[in-house]
Design a protein around this motif. Sequence first.
Motif, PDB file in Angstrom:
ATOM      1  N   ARG A  43      -5.346  -0.812  -9.504  1.00 42.84           N
ATOM      2  CA  ARG A  43      -5.163  -1.026  -8.064  1.00 42.84           C
ATOM      3  C   ARG A  43      -4.711   0.310  -7.469  1.00 42.84           C
ATOM      4  NH1 ARG A  43      -4.586  -6.583  -6.805  1.00 42.84           N
ATOM      5  NH2 ARG A  43      -4.394  -7.921  -8.634  1.00 42.84           N
ATOM      6  N   ASP A  44      -5.653   1.113  -7.052  1.00 44.57           N
ATOM      7  CA  ASP A  44      -5.324   2.463  -6.619  1.00 44.57           C
ATOM      8  C   ASP A  44      -4.421   2.505  -5.397  1.00 44.57           C
ATOM      9  OD1 ASP A  44      -7.366   1.385  -5.146  1.00 44.57           O
ATOM     10  OD2 ASP A  44      -8.613   3.193  -5.131  1.00 44.57           O
ATOM     11  N   ASN A  45      -4.539   1.511  -4.497  1.00 45.85           N
ATOM     12  CA  ASN A  45      -3.697   1.524  -3.301  1.00 45.85           C
ATOM     13  C   ASN A  45      -2.253   1.132  -3.617  1.00 45.85           C
ATOM     14  OD1 ASN A  45      -4.601  -1.114  -3.878  1.00 45.85           O
ATOM     15  ND2 ASN A  45      -4.044  -1.803  -1.807  1.00 45.85           N
ATOM     16  N   ASP A 104       0.836  -1.192   0.000  1.00 51.89           N
ATOM     17  CA  ASP A 104       0.000   0.000   0.000  1.00 51.89           C
ATOM     18  C   ASP A 104       0.875   1.248   0.000  1.00 51.89           C
ATOM     19  OD1 ASP A 104      -1.465   2.257   1.611  1.00 51.89           O
ATOM     20  OD2 ASP A 104      -3.050   0.966   0.816  1.00 51.89           O
ATOM     21  N   SER A 105       0.650   2.119  -1.000  1.00 52.53           N
ATOM     22  CA  SER A 105       1.527   3.276  -1.174  1.00 52.53           C
ATOM     23  C   SER A 105       1.453   4.245   0.004  1.00 52.53           C
ATOM     24  CB  SER A 105       1.160   4.008  -2.476  1.00 52.53           C
ATOM     25  OG  SER A 105      -0.185   4.449  -2.443  1.00 52.53           O
ATOM     26  N   HIS A 106       0.275   4.367   0.627  1.00 54.37           N
ATOM     27  CA  HIS A 106       0.122   5.265   1.772  1.00 54.37           C
ATOM     28  C   HIS A 106       0.918   4.756   2.967  1.00 54.37           C
ATOM     29  CE1 HIS A 106      -1.685   8.307   4.296  1.00 54.37           C
ATOM     30  NE2 HIS A 106      -2.118   7.382   5.142  1.00 54.37           N
TER      31      HIS A 106
END
Length: 454
Positions: free
Chosen positions: A439-441, A256-258
């Motif tokens: 896959r936005d995350n 997860d990028s965040h």
Amino acid sequence: MYAEKLLPHDLEAEEAVVGSLLIDGDSFVRISSLIKPEDFYRERNQLCYAACRSLFERNEAIDQVTLARELSRTNQLESAGGMAYLSHLVSVTPTSAHSEHYAQLVARTSTMRTLIDAASRISVIGYDDTDDVDATLRQAEDILFGVRTGQPQRGFLPLRQIYDQYLEERAAIADPLLASDTPMLTGYNDLDELLGGMQRSDMVVLGARPAMGKSTLAINVAINAAQDGATVGVFSLEMSREQLALRILAADAQIDSHRLRLGLVTEADEQRITDSIGRLSELPMYIDDTPFQGMVEMRSKARRLSLEHGLDLLIVDYLQLIEGRGKGGDNRVQEVSEISRSLKGMARDLNICVLTCSQLSRGVTNRTSHRPMLSDLRDSGSIEQDADVVMFIHREDMYYTEEEWEQHSPGRPYPKNIAEIIVAKHRNGPIDDINLYFRDNLLRFDSIQRVEAF
């Protein structure tokens, strides 16, 4: 100043090159790609080498007798020094085993003479009274680039030669061992089948409204191409290289990028990060994150990268952030048109594929149907004309909630994270739409087939 000095040359090396050919005619295959007749300083050596090349092209033996006959046939034997000079060439050549080294010496002095000529031509340009400094710089740059590449200007070519090149490229595609000019793959099978890969000399435009994922898709394509062996350059005008590297890491490590940005990772994540960095660090990919630059700077940097490391694919993120040459009140549409033409010209000059992201106008959001059209390309109709391929990203879930979708399209499943890639223009092939899963995350696009396999 230049007139006071004799132009650089190496007569001993020139004589040794021709002498090597007279001793061993087969050595021509080793040096033919290194030098041309015009690289010789002395005319008689130039005449001899050109005659040797003619013999080679006709599959005839190269020696003193055949060279003398060829020169006589073209009435050049006397100008070349006669039989006495041919005998002299053989006698002063120590060995034909070093023919490549002799040829490199001739090529070096030829390049220095070409450089002196280029400096002279650039000085003439410098004395011209003009307000267009950027155009002057581009002219000077083109002259120097011609010295580096040995290809000064494109001229007329016979159709036969063009078809010969086409057949060579087809052979390269059929035989991977010969492939040096083949298309780059996007990494998405449906898209590659539709486009035939990303072709060299092509300008590909990827347009979308903000937050649709155009930067993400462009970088995904860049990574896929680099993993397939292509050398990739990225002009990141919007994001810093640190931000971009973190996004690439999140997509590759599938974290997860965040969480990755905040450092909220598990022990298992740490191992995946280490493995991913090891893989990504080996990729032939180069990033320039200079925020404010124009086409002159970008063109120079791309050429340098091409000369030093090679270059197959260039990503520009994004077109509207490139600085124009005009002052504040100048027409931005005209500036963008010039930028678009320059990007296409760069693709042709460097024989690479240029994939540039582009913003779309607000007209997309104001229509009942939000599907992008070619007329939505922002600031210039020239982008549509210059581009060989125009693709748009369209996501219905960005415009409708699930409840609104039920009312708008009852019975149809909600297209959560489904991205339509609309190929709206394809100069050399068909147009169509394909679907990818966003896959936005993880900041990555995957093929629908890959998602369904999990």
